[in-house]
Scaffold this motif. Structure first.
Motif, short mmCIF file in Angstrom:
data_model
loop_
_atom_site.label_atom_id
_atom_site.label_comp_id
_atom_site.label_asym_id
_atom_site.label_seq_id
_atom_site.Cartn_x
_atom_site.Cartn_y
_atom_site.Cartn_z
N SER A 125 0.75 0.98 -19.25
CA SER A 125 1.78 0.18 -19.93
C SER A 125 3.17 0.66 -19.56
O SER A 125 4.09 -0.15 -19.32
CB SER A 125 1.58 0.26 -21.44
N ASN A 126 3.36 1.98 -19.49
CA ASN A 126 4.67 2.51 -19.09
C ASN A 126 5.03 2.11 -17.67
O ASN A 126 6.20 1.84 -17.35
CB ASN A 126 4.65 4.04 -19.19
N LEU A 127 4.02 2.06 -16.78
CA LEU A 127 4.28 1.71 -15.39
C LEU A 127 4.84 0.30 -15.28
O LEU A 127 5.82 0.07 -14.57
CB LEU A 127 2.98 1.83 -14.58
N PHE A 128 4.20 -0.66 -15.99
CA PHE A 128 4.60 -2.06 -15.84
C PHE A 128 5.76 -2.45 -16.74
O PHE A 128 6.45 -3.43 -16.47
CB PHE A 128 3.40 -2.96 -16.11
N LEU A 163 1.87 9.11 -6.16
CA LEU A 163 2.09 10.53 -5.88
C LEU A 163 3.40 11.02 -6.49
O LEU A 163 3.49 12.17 -6.96
CB LEU A 163 2.09 10.76 -4.37
N ALA A 164 4.43 10.17 -6.49
CA ALA A 164 5.70 10.56 -7.10
C ALA A 164 5.53 10.78 -8.60
O ALA A 164 6.10 11.73 -9.17
CB ALA A 164 6.75 9.48 -6.84
N ASN A 165 4.75 9.93 -9.26
CA ASN A 165 4.48 10.12 -10.69
C ASN A 165 3.71 11.40 -10.95
O ASN A 165 3.98 12.13 -11.91
CB ASN A 165 3.71 8.92 -11.24
N LEU A 166 2.73 11.68 -10.09
CA LEU A 166 1.95 12.91 -10.26
C LEU A 166 2.83 14.14 -10.10
O LEU A 166 2.67 15.15 -10.81
CB LEU A 166 0.79 12.94 -9.26
N PHE A 205 0.83 -1.22 0.00
CA PHE A 205 0.00 0.00 0.00
C PHE A 205 0.85 1.26 0.00
O PHE A 205 0.57 2.22 -0.73
CB PHE A 205 -0.94 0.00 1.21
N THR A 206 1.88 1.29 0.83
CA THR A 206 2.73 2.49 0.89
C THR A 206 3.50 2.68 -0.42
O THR A 206 3.66 3.82 -0.88
CB THR A 206 3.71 2.41 2.06
N LEU A 207 3.96 1.57 -1.02
CA LEU A 207 4.66 1.68 -2.30
C LEU A 207 3.71 2.15 -3.40
O LEU A 207 4.08 3.03 -4.21
CB LEU A 207 5.28 0.34 -2.67
N ALA A 208 2.51 1.58 -3.44
CA ALA A 208 1.55 1.98 -4.49
C ALA A 208 1.19 3.46 -4.36
O ALA A 208 1.21 4.21 -5.36
CB ALA A 208 0.30 1.12 -4.39
N GLY A 211 3.47 5.77 6.31
CA GLY A 211 4.59 5.23 5.54
C GLY A 211 4.71 5.70 4.11
O GLY A 211 5.79 5.59 3.52
N TYR A 212 3.63 6.28 3.53
CA TYR A 212 3.72 6.62 2.11
C TYR A 212 4.73 7.73 1.82
O TYR A 212 5.35 7.73 0.74
CB TYR A 212 2.33 6.99 1.57
#
Length: 513
Positions: free
Chosen positions: A413-416, A303-306, A295-298, A381-382
């Motif tokens: 697609s870019n994420l994975f 948020l880091a991508n945003l 959950f914290t990683l997701a 933790g996020y």
């Protein structure tokens, strides 16, 4: 001229001699202090700690006094600190797991014998009412018995034990007896008075108005057994259980610490009242640690991508606001959330009731309590994961995303296909560290739920939201028996589980250790 004076052979030799004198004096002082500490620990019968400091002192002397080990003296403090604060506590905990060490078995066998043999009781058959007189020569205690009266010699009542002989007296002492108020004021001093009769009996204060004979509670025999002088019951030392035990199975407290082998470890898997709660808590602990990492990683990665999006303005402000939960001390955030989730007055329930007519029992229902814990821990933790992901995302070449866009790939697609494959390997050690930390996240459970709601039928304190570390703490310090041996066995199991899982994760991620 000055340089020539300072560099002359005589001054230089005296300088080195003075430097060597300071060096050896400092080392001698440290060794002397260490030896004094070792002797003090040995005198207090802390043999394990005395041996530990003896080994550290001997190692330090060998390293700092041996020229062949000169290079090791720079790393020795770190190794000594690791041995003192990491390896020794771990080995000591493992050792306790093989004993019956608990609130009722804290002492050694010799200390238990001393404790029992020092006990006394006051005879009801030999009891005297008394009056206290104050004379010019001192205080006099006048004892009134059924068959004879006794009067003590004049004495001074001072702090510390006072003894005085008593002799038969047919009449009454001269003067006026002190009142009960005066006796109450002198009670502490009177409690330290021992009156000795002609036949050698010792009398001490039994109450505000009486003195009674003192007898030893237990008598020791040649075979090590003890007999209770009041009841006549004989107790034999049982070195398997660590208690003095009578033929009827009655035991004397306190007991002593003995080695019981694997009993604590076997109890975890053989006793149904411990096995069931233990495995239930183990599954929840493992699920909690894994879910928290996911959950914290997701959320952190999202948020880091945003925050990397070029069209967003005011990134500095958003970044600061999103990192704030990481800056606020965790215990403050946990207590704030505890108030927000309050069933009757919490803002979360007030909103849910106003919108949907719901008032969840966050602290009473096991599923809701675990959900609440995951929500709070994800919030705590996020920010850490977001900071890690922001740094890793900036290291990914932008050309890869441009080429992917030309091929018609979208954000998912870019994420994975690009983001996760490139950041997961450098993230893996940090994810393992996060897993290990949350596996032992004691503060969150202790402050938010305290392990509640409790597991019904458990013989030890156990709750549905307990992690293994909080479960161990409750066994050691909240259970009436304070079973430190069982808690140490579970703590050892936690260490092995976390170490094994971390090693497996490192091997699967192909990280060299």
């Amino acid at each position: 001229m000055i340089t020539e004076t300072l560099s002359s052979p005589g001054i230089e030799s005296r300088y080195f001699m003075f430097r060597a004198f300071l060096k050896w004096s400092a080392l001698a002082a440290l060794v002397g202090m260490s030896l004094y500490l070792i002797l003090a620990l040995y005198a207090q019968r802390e043999f394990v700690f005395a041996m530990l400091f003896l080994v550290l002192t001997a190692s330090a002397v060998m390293v700092f006094f041996n020229r062949k080990l000169y290079a090791h003296r720079y790393i020795f403090p770190a190794i000594a600190g690791m041995g003192l604060f990491v390896i020794f506590p771990l080995m000591y905990t493992i050792g306790i797991g093989f004993t019956n060490y608990s609130a009722s078995n804290l002492l050694s066998f010799g200390q238990v014998q001393e404790n029992l043999l020092s006990r006394t009781y006051q005879s009801e058959a030999v009891r005297y009412d008394y009056e206290l007189y104050k004379t010019n020569a001192g205080y006099i205690v006048h004892l009134k018995g059924k068959h004879q009266n006794l009067t003590s010699a004049p004495m001074e009542l001072e702090a510390g034990e006072t003894t005085a002989p008593v002799l038969p007296l047919s009449g009454q002492p001269r003067g006026e007896a002190l009142g009960i108020r005066d006796i109450i004021q002198l009670r502490e001093l009177l409690s330290q008075v021992t009156l000795i009769t002609e036949d050698g009996r010792e009398l001490s204060q039994a109450s505000l108005r009486s003195f009674a004979a003192i007898h030893p509670q237990f008598s020791q025999h040649d075979n090590g057994s003890l007999t209770d002088n009041q009841t006549g019951t004989t107790y034999f030392p049982d070195h398997e259980t660590g208690f003095y035990r009578s033929a009827d199975g009655e035991t004397l407290s306190p007991g002593w610490t003995v080695n019981i082998g694997w009993d604590n470890y076997l109890k975890v898997v053989s006793d149904p009242t411990i096995r069931g709660p233990f495995f239930q808590i183990f599954v929840w602990t493992l699920s909690f640690a894994v879910a928290t990492v996911i959950f914290t990683l997701a959320l952190g990665l999202l948020l880091a991508n945003l925050l990397q999006w070029d069209q967003i303005r005011g990134k500095g402000f958003y970044r600061t606001m999103l990192i704030l939960p990481y800056a606020v001390p965790a215990f403050i955030s946990i207590l704030v959330f505890k108030g927000l989730f309050n069933q009757n007055f919490g803002e979360i329930n007030l909103v849910l009731e106003g919108l949907f007519g719901l008032r969840p029992d966050w602290f009473s229902d096991p599923a809701l309590a675990r959900t609440m814990i995951l929500i709070v821990n994800t919030w705590l933790g996020y920010p850490y994961m977001m900071l890690l992901c922001m740094g890793l995302l900036q290291a990914i070449p932008r050309d890869l995303y441009e080429a992917s866009a030309m091929d018609g790939a979208g954000p998912v697609s870019n994420l994975f296909n690009i983001t996760l494959p490139l950041i997961i390997k450098p993230l893996m050690p940090l994810l393992i560290a996060s897993f290990a930390f949350n596996f032992n996240n004691f503060v969150l459970i202790a402050l938010l739920t305290g392990g509640a709601p409790d597991i019904i039928g458990a013989s030890t304190p156990a709750g549905t939201t307990d992690l293994l570390v909080s479960y161990t703490y409750r066994i050691a310090f909240q259970d009436s028996g304070q079973n430190f041996g069982l808690a140490a066995a579970i703590a050892t199991a936690i260490f092995l589980v976390v170490g094994a899982l971390s090693l497996i994760n490192l091997k699967l991620s192909k990280i060299k250790v």
